[in-house]
Design a protein around this motif. Structure first.
Motif, PDB file in Angstrom:
ATOM      1  N   PRO A 148       1.080  -1.415   0.064  1.00 46.94           N
ATOM      2  CA  PRO A 148       0.035  -0.129   0.080  1.00 46.94           C
ATOM      3  C   PRO A 148       0.823   1.232  -0.061  1.00 46.94           C
ATOM      4  N   GLU A 149       0.642   2.053   0.074  1.00 48.65           N
ATOM      5  CA  GLU A 149       0.938   3.428  -0.504  1.00 48.65           C
ATOM      6  C   GLU A 149       0.485   4.337   0.939  1.00 48.65           C
ATOM      7  N   ILE A 150       1.718   4.913   0.728  1.00 49.67           N
ATOM      8  CA  ILE A 150       2.125   5.530   2.742  1.00 49.67           C
ATOM      9  C   ILE A 150       1.022   7.081   2.066  1.00 49.67           C
ATOM     10  N   ALA A 151       0.048   7.336   2.647  1.00 43.54           N
ATOM     11  CA  ALA A 151      -0.911   8.577   2.544  1.00 43.54           C
ATOM     12  C   ALA A 151       0.332   9.730   3.922  1.00 43.54           C
ATOM     13  N   GLY A 152       0.701   9.317   4.914  1.00 48.15           N
ATOM     14  CA  GLY A 152       0.982  10.126   6.215  1.00 48.15           C
ATOM     15  C   GLY A 152       1.436   9.868   6.900  1.00 48.15           C
ATOM     16  N   VAL A 153       2.975  10.578   7.724  1.00 53.85           N
ATOM     17  CA  VAL A 153       3.383   9.720   9.370  1.00 53.85           C
ATOM     18  C   VAL A 153       3.534  11.006  10.738  1.00 53.85           C
ATOM     19  N   VAL A 154       2.411  10.691  11.299  1.00 50.62           N
ATOM     20  CA  VAL A 154       2.411  11.322  12.506  1.00 50.62           C
ATOM     21  C   VAL A 154       3.654  10.463  13.350  1.00 50.62           C
ATOM     22  N   VAL A 155       4.977  11.492  14.170  1.00 52.35           N
ATOM     23  CA  VAL A 155       6.070  11.032  15.246  1.00 52.35           C
ATOM     24  C   VAL A 155       5.810  11.211  16.345  1.00 52.35           C
ATOM     25  N   ILE A 156       6.168  10.831  17.520  1.00 50.90           N
ATOM     26  CA  ILE A 156       5.778  11.620  18.747  1.00 50.90           C
ATOM     27  C   ILE A 156       7.031  10.832  19.001  1.00 50.90           C
ATOM     28  N   ALA A 157       7.848  11.691  19.832  1.00 49.90           N
ATOM     29  CA  ALA A 157       8.730  11.576  19.934  1.00 49.90           C
ATOM     30  C   ALA A 157       9.579  12.644  21.089  1.00 49.90           C
ATOM     31  N   ASP A 158      10.041  11.704  22.353  1.00 48.78           N
ATOM     32  CA  ASP A 158      10.632  12.990  23.571  1.00 48.78           C
ATOM     33  C   ASP A 158      11.476  14.034  22.639  1.00 48.78           C
ATOM     34  N   ASN A 168      15.936  15.364  11.282  1.00 47.28           N
ATOM     35  CA  ASN A 168      16.510  14.463  10.940  1.00 47.28           C
ATOM     36  C   ASN A 168      15.689  12.977  10.795  1.00 47.28           C
ATOM     37  N   ILE A 169      14.286  13.205  11.880  1.00 47.01           N
ATOM     38  CA  ILE A 169      13.316  12.336  11.512  1.00 47.01           C
ATOM     39  C   ILE A 169      12.272  12.448  10.385  1.00 47.01           C
ATOM     40  N   THR A 170      12.478  13.296  10.054  1.00 47.45           N
ATOM     41  CA  THR A 170      11.817  13.626   8.506  1.00 47.45           C
ATOM     42  C   THR A 170      12.607  13.984   7.347  1.00 47.45           C
ATOM     43  N   GLU A 171      13.661  13.892   7.455  1.00 43.69           N
ATOM     44  CA  GLU A 171      14.067  13.112   6.147  1.00 43.69           C
ATOM     45  C   GLU A 171      14.405  11.447   5.947  1.00 43.69           C
ATOM     46  N   ALA A 172      14.499  10.865   7.619  1.00 46.41           N
ATOM     47  CA  ALA A 172      14.551   9.566   7.480  1.00 46.41           C
ATOM     48  C   ALA A 172      13.333   8.810   6.792  1.00 46.41           C
ATOM     49  N   ILE A 173      12.076   9.454   7.218  1.00 42.71           N
ATOM     50  CA  ILE A 173      10.657   8.994   6.499  1.00 42.71           C
ATOM     51  C   ILE A 173      10.643   9.359   5.382  1.00 42.71           C
ATOM     52  N   GLN A 174      10.921  10.568   4.361  1.00 46.12           N
ATOM     53  CA  GLN A 174      10.940  10.626   3.179  1.00 46.12           C
ATOM     54  C   GLN A 174      11.896   9.399   2.784  1.00 46.12           C
ATOM     55  N   ALA A 175      13.245   9.051   3.383  1.00 49.10           N
ATOM     56  CA  ALA A 175      14.265   8.524   2.626  1.00 49.10           C
ATOM     57  C   ALA A 175      13.638   7.101   2.284  1.00 49.10           C
ATOM     58  N   LEU A 176      12.046   6.156   3.230  1.00 49.82           N
ATOM     59  CA  LEU A 176      12.246   5.385   3.435  1.00 49.82           C
ATOM     60  C   LEU A 176      10.995   5.244   2.992  1.00 49.82           C
ATOM     61  N   PHE A 177      10.617   5.849   2.850  1.00 52.43           N
ATOM     62  CA  PHE A 177       8.858   6.286   2.319  1.00 52.43           C
ATOM     63  C   PHE A 177       8.112   7.854   1.512  1.00 52.43           C
ATOM     64  N   GLY A 178       9.125   7.976   0.961  1.00 50.28           N
ATOM     65  CA  GLY A 178       8.979   9.052   0.012  1.00 50.28           C
ATOM     66  C   GLY A 178       7.956   9.323   0.156  1.00 50.28           C
ATOM     67  N   VAL A 179       7.666  10.054   1.156  1.00 54.00           N
ATOM     68  CA  VAL A 179       6.501  10.831   1.657  1.00 54.00           C
ATOM     69  C   VAL A 179       7.044  12.090   1.684  1.00 54.00           C
ATOM     70  N   GLU A 180       5.732  13.600   1.087  1.00 52.78           N
ATOM     71  CA  GLU A 180       6.266  14.731   1.184  1.00 52.78           C
ATOM     72  C   GLU A 180       6.180  14.672   2.624  1.00 52.78           C
ATOM     73  N   ALA A 181       7.097  15.994   2.539  1.00 50.31           N
ATOM     74  CA  ALA A 181       7.437  16.408   4.361  1.00 50.31           C
ATOM     75  C   ALA A 181       6.038  16.928   4.766  1.00 50.31           C
ATOM     76  N   HIS A 182       5.140  17.387   3.741  1.00 49.93           N
ATOM     77  CA  HIS A 182       4.243  18.941   4.224  1.00 49.93           C
ATOM     78  C   HIS A 182       2.932  17.703   5.064  1.00 49.93           C
ATOM     79  N   LYS A 183       3.515  15.977   4.653  1.00 46.87           N
ATOM     80  CA  LYS A 183       2.275  15.003   4.814  1.00 46.87           C
ATOM     81  C   LYS A 183       4.207  14.148   5.971  1.00 46.87           C
TER      82      LYS A 183
END
Length: 192
Positions: A148-158, A168-183
């Protein structure tokens, strides 16, 4: 002058045969259970993902990805404890293998006045290919499975309030899933 061809001796032929058998044995894959990361470190995962395969349902796939991403992010400096939520655009897709037969027939006809006419007839017949299970049941043979294609990601971190950690988290998620930064949304974790 006639030259005599030199033939290999019995010992040389035997050695070549043994080398050939050894190469065949090495090339044959051996079935063995591969341990996934979840089995090695005993981390929090769904029991349905422990066999190393991707989960069957969209919800299980979301949970699988969330657990892997959260566990991975916790190793990044400054992130701390992390929770991840992933939403999917749609469920995955399975491509069923089909046997396809194409037939083509061309006919040239002449009419009584000497003119010719050419008729082309093309037919395509597609039939699903089935595989037989160990219990005798038949199911369509899946040649490819699209995740399935990913629509959005929320990360709650300390470390969600630190700009460098958020980047760093945003760039990692973009690299993993190809999700735009605004998602992608990164937030600070609170203890409740």
């Amino acid at each position: 002058m006639k030259e005599k061809a030199v033939l290999p001796k019995k010992n040389q032929l035997l050695i070549l045969l043994l080398i050939g058998i050894l190469l065949v044995v090495i090339a044959i894959p051996t079935p063995g259970k591969k341990k996934t990361e979840e089995e090695r470190d005993g981390s929090r995962t769904s029991s349905k993902t422990m066999d190393g395969n991707y989960p069957d349902s969209s919800e299980e796939y979301e949970e699988y990805l969330e657990n892997r991403v959260a566990r991975t992010l916790e190793y990044v400096e400054g992130v701390g404890k992390a929770e991840v939520m992933i939403t999917l655009k749609s469920s995955g897709q399975k491509i069923i293998e089909k046997d396809q037969q194409n037939t083509s027939q061309k006919t040239d006809e002449e009419d009584s006045s000497g003119g010719t006419r050419s008729v082309q007839d093309n037919t395509t017949d597609k039939t699903s290919i089935y595989e037989q299970g160990s219990d005798g049941s038949q199911s369509p043979y899946v040649s490819k499975e699209l995740t399935p294609e990913i629509a959005g990601v929320v990360v709650i971190a300390d470390g969600g309030d630190n700009a460098v950690v958020v980047q760093n988290i945003t760039e990692a998620i973009q690299a993993l899933f190809g999700v735009e930064a605004h998602k992608i949304k990164i937030m600070k974790r609170t203890d409740t």
